[in-house]
Scaffold this active site. Structure first.
Site, PDB file in Angstrom:
ATOM      1  N   GLU A  62     -86.324  53.778  31.270  1.00  0.00           N
ATOM      2  CA  GLU A  62     -85.531  54.996  31.466  1.00  0.00           C
ATOM      3  C   GLU A  62     -84.400  55.876  30.148  1.00  0.00           C
ATOM      4  OE1 GLU A  62     -83.185  53.095  35.568  1.00  0.00           O
ATOM      5  OE2 GLU A  62     -82.439  51.663  33.757  1.00  0.00           O
ATOM      6  N   GLU A 100     -86.424  45.447  37.109  1.00  0.00           N
ATOM      7  CA  GLU A 100     -85.097  45.473  38.117  1.00  0.00           C
ATOM      8  C   GLU A 100     -85.178  45.230  39.314  1.00  0.00           C
ATOM      9  OE1 GLU A 100     -83.986  48.618  35.181  1.00  0.00           O
ATOM     10  OE2 GLU A 100     -85.677  47.793  36.547  1.00  0.00           O
TER      11      GLU A 100
END
Length: 256
Positions: free
Chosen positions: A112, A132
């Site tokens: 990210e 995740e």
């Protein structure tokens, strides 16, 4: 700045290096705060025209959220200035161009962080993933917007399986801009940043904003283009660019 983040100036380029190699450069509150402060400071410093974001070590760029801190209830909090700067970096909203130099693997929050960069140079040994869903979470720090950079099918595959992809495939699908041997990553990223930094600051800020908006919000991009065209094309730098071209010399940008 030392400790969690190490910074150094290289001409008009600021090199910011994540410095937690023993923790796989995981993002804890202190590091997030330091990154946010560093990029905000660079954005407000007219002498800095580009940022290179890299990390210590030769295997891991960033392993994402510091799960030890998260599990202990320590969340990723910091100063308001630091958090604001970090969030703007993740959203690609900094006016100063950012070059990611992925010296190693980037997963979760590490990927990210790279997605907030404008262009990315990566080691051929690097891998990229958003795992995740394997941890009962989802990539809430900007990872779900990965489909703005790569084909939707690949974005869904990466986010729903949580499996990483190799650097070669990341290049093929447009996630990264260049793949080089690990020892050449920083030099390649710095060369790219210097090439970018040599251009007009107002024009750079405009294209960065408008190209990103063109992908996510074409209507806003069209309106923004009208506004920015008036201000950029009437700037001192626009006149300087024309004069330097006619006089066959390098322009001297003032950012106004």
């Amino acid at each position: 700045m030392t400790g969690e983040l190490v910074t150094e100036r290289h001409g008009a380029v600021l090199i910011a290096r994540l410095n937690r190699p023993d923790a796989r450069n995981a993002l804890n509150a202190a590091l997030i705060d330091a990154i946010g402060r560093a990029v905000t400071g660079a954005e407000n410093d007219p002498r800095i025209r580009a940022i290179v974001l890299t990390a210590a070590g030769d295997r891991i760029f960033c392993s994402g959220m510091d799960l030890r801190e998260f599990a202990s209830g320590g969340g990723a909090s910091g100063s308001s200035e630091g958090m604001a700067g970090f969030d703007r970096l993740l959203r690609g909203e900094l006016t100063v161009p950012v070059v990611g130099a992925a010296n190693g693997t980037a997963v979760g929050g590490g990927l990210e962080l790279l997605l907030g960069c404008d262009v990315i140079v990566a080691a051929e040994t690097a891998r990229f993933g958003l795992p995740e869903v394997k941890r009962g979470l989802y990539p809430a720090g900007g990872g779900t917007a990965i489909g703005t950079r790569i084909p939707l099918a690949v974005a869904l595959e990466m986010t729903m399986t949580g499996e990483p992809i190799e650097a070669a495939r990341a290049y093929e699908v447009g996630l990264i801009n260049a793949v080089v041997p690990p020892e050449q990553v920083l030099d390649a990223a710095l060369g790219l940043a210097e090439s970018i930094a040599g251009n007009a600051p107002l024009g750079l800020a405009a294209v960065k904003e408008l190209v990103r908006l063109g992908v996510t919000d074409p209507a806003r991009a069209a309106q923004g283009n009208k506004e920015l065209q008036r201000s950029v094309f009437s700037s001192e730098d626009a006149r300087e660019g024309a004069a330097a071209f006619m006089e066959k010399r390098k322009p001297v940008w003032k950012g106004r």
